[in-house]
Motif scaffolding. Structure first.
Motif, short mmCIF file in Angstrom:
data_model
loop_
_atom_site.label_atom_id
_atom_site.label_comp_id
_atom_site.label_asym_id
_atom_site.label_seq_id
_atom_site.Cartn_x
_atom_site.Cartn_y
_atom_site.Cartn_z
N ILE A 141 29.72 -30.34 5.44
CA ILE A 141 30.55 -30.58 4.26
C ILE A 141 29.70 -30.58 3.00
N LEU A 142 28.52 -31.23 3.08
CA LEU A 142 27.65 -31.30 1.91
C LEU A 142 27.09 -29.93 1.54
N ALA A 143 26.89 -29.08 2.52
CA ALA A 143 26.29 -27.77 2.27
C ALA A 143 27.33 -26.69 2.02
N ALA A 144 28.59 -27.07 2.05
CA ALA A 144 29.65 -26.07 1.89
C ALA A 144 29.60 -25.46 0.49
N ASP A 145 30.20 -24.31 0.36
CA ASP A 145 30.12 -23.54 -0.88
C ASP A 145 31.19 -23.98 -1.87
N TYR A 146 30.99 -25.20 -2.41
CA TYR A 146 31.94 -25.74 -3.38
C TYR A 146 31.39 -25.61 -4.80
N ASP A 147 32.27 -25.44 -5.76
CA ASP A 147 31.90 -25.49 -7.17
C ASP A 147 32.19 -26.88 -7.70
N ILE A 148 31.21 -27.45 -8.41
CA ILE A 148 31.34 -28.80 -8.94
C ILE A 148 31.85 -28.75 -10.37
N ASP A 149 32.82 -29.60 -10.67
CA ASP A 149 33.34 -29.70 -12.03
C ASP A 149 32.33 -30.47 -12.88
N CYS A 150 31.88 -29.86 -13.96
CA CYS A 150 30.81 -30.46 -14.77
C CYS A 150 31.33 -31.30 -15.93
N GLY A 151 32.62 -31.45 -16.05
CA GLY A 151 33.16 -32.27 -17.13
C GLY A 151 33.53 -31.44 -18.35
N PRO A 152 34.03 -32.11 -19.39
CA PRO A 152 34.57 -31.40 -20.56
C PRO A 152 33.52 -30.62 -21.37
N THR A 153 32.26 -31.04 -21.35
CA THR A 153 31.25 -30.35 -22.16
C THR A 153 30.83 -29.03 -21.53
N GLY A 154 30.96 -28.94 -20.22
CA GLY A 154 30.54 -27.72 -19.54
C GLY A 154 29.04 -27.58 -19.44
N MET A 155 28.30 -28.62 -19.80
CA MET A 155 26.84 -28.60 -19.75
C MET A 155 26.34 -29.73 -18.86
N VAL A 156 25.23 -29.47 -18.18
CA VAL A 156 24.67 -30.45 -17.25
C VAL A 156 23.16 -30.54 -17.47
N ILE A 157 22.61 -31.74 -17.37
CA ILE A 157 21.15 -31.91 -17.46
C ILE A 157 20.51 -31.22 -16.26
N CYS A 158 19.53 -30.41 -16.53
CA CYS A 158 18.86 -29.66 -15.46
C CYS A 158 18.12 -30.62 -14.53
N PRO A 159 18.39 -30.57 -13.23
CA PRO A 159 17.70 -31.46 -12.29
C PRO A 159 16.25 -31.04 -12.04
N VAL A 160 15.89 -29.83 -12.44
CA VAL A 160 14.52 -29.37 -12.21
C VAL A 160 13.56 -29.98 -13.22
N CYS A 161 13.93 -29.87 -14.49
CA CYS A 161 13.06 -30.42 -15.55
C CYS A 161 13.53 -31.78 -16.04
N GLN A 162 14.66 -32.24 -15.50
CA GLN A 162 15.24 -33.54 -15.84
C GLN A 162 15.56 -33.65 -17.33
N GLY A 163 16.01 -32.52 -17.89
CA GLY A 163 16.48 -32.52 -19.27
C GLY A 163 15.38 -32.42 -20.32
N ARG A 164 14.15 -32.17 -19.90
CA ARG A 164 13.05 -32.08 -20.88
C ARG A 164 12.85 -30.66 -21.41
N GLY A 165 13.32 -29.69 -20.69
CA GLY A 165 13.11 -28.30 -21.10
C GLY A 165 11.77 -27.76 -20.66
N VAL A 166 10.90 -28.64 -20.23
CA VAL A 166 9.58 -28.24 -19.73
C VAL A 166 9.31 -28.99 -18.43
N ILE A 167 8.44 -28.40 -17.63
CA ILE A 167 8.03 -29.04 -16.37
C ILE A 167 6.60 -29.50 -16.54
#
Length: 208
Positions: A141-167
């Motif tokens: 179920i966790l790995a299923a091919d679902y699309d997640i609703d990101c909310g009204p802004t349509g933008m999400v903090i990147c989990p890779v850089c944690q919102g910094r824009g740089v790694i």
């Protein structure tokens, strides 16, 4: 005077014998009732065992539960019968509980020790298998091919850089900064990019 004393003595003896006789009758009545109760209980258990041996596990379950509900003291063999019947009803955890009680009470000398041990091992194996299957189902179920609703802004903090824009990585010369290969300069992803990233399908930016 002597006759009066003798009369009183006889009278007291008569009362004593009468009281003893009454007490004996009460004890006999109690013993008879207990014997009748035990006979009825034994017969009820036998009926349950007969149904279980005939493969009517649901019918046996009704009888065994009635015994457990009404018995003042549960017979030791009943712990085996109920545990065995629970196994065939695929109530494996319940089976484990009652079969363990039987083995604890009767030990290796119990009449049904070998069968109880065999059923106990099978019940434990069945529980392990069920838990593995549940874990796989959850994973699927966790790995299923679902699309997640990101909310009204349509933008999400990147989990890779944690919102910094740089790694930021640590090296022997200090910290190393490099542009996030997925997010924009503000460390954000669009909802589409975020869902692709979760599925491992988001391509890195060309300039990175």
């Amino acid at each position: 005077m002597y006759r009066l004393i003798l009369f009183i003595g006889v009278l007291l003896t008569s009362f004593t014998l009468s009281a003893q006789t009454e007490q004996e009758k009460i004890r006999e009545d109690i013993a008879q009732r207990q014997a009748q109760y035990q006979t009825a209980l034994d017969r009820l258990i036998e009926n349950g065992v007969e149904k279980m041996d005939a493969g009517d596990f649901e019918g046996a379950n009704v009888i065994f539960k009635d015994v457990l509900k009404n018995a003042q003291v549960v017979p030791t063999e009943m712990t085996f019968y109920f545990g065995k019947n629970s196994f065939y009803l695929e109530k494996y955890e319940q089976s484990i509980d009652w079969l363990n009680k039987y083995i604890q009470l009767k030990g290796t000398q119990g009449r049904y020790f070998e069968e109880a041990t065999d059923l106990l091992n099978k019940s434990n194996a069945a529980v392990r298998l069920m838990r593995q299957q549940e874990a796989k189902a959850t994973e699927a179920i966790l790995a299923a091919d679902y699309d997640i609703d990101c909310g009204p802004t349509g933008m999400v903090i990147c989990p890779v850089c944690q919102g910094r824009g740089v790694i930021i990585t640590k090296t022997s010369f200090g910290q190393n900064y490099r542009e996030c290969p997925y997010s924009d300069e503000h460390g954000l992803l669009t909802c589409e990019e975020y869902n692709l990233l979760l599925k491992g399908k988001l391509e890195k930016k060309i300039n990175n």
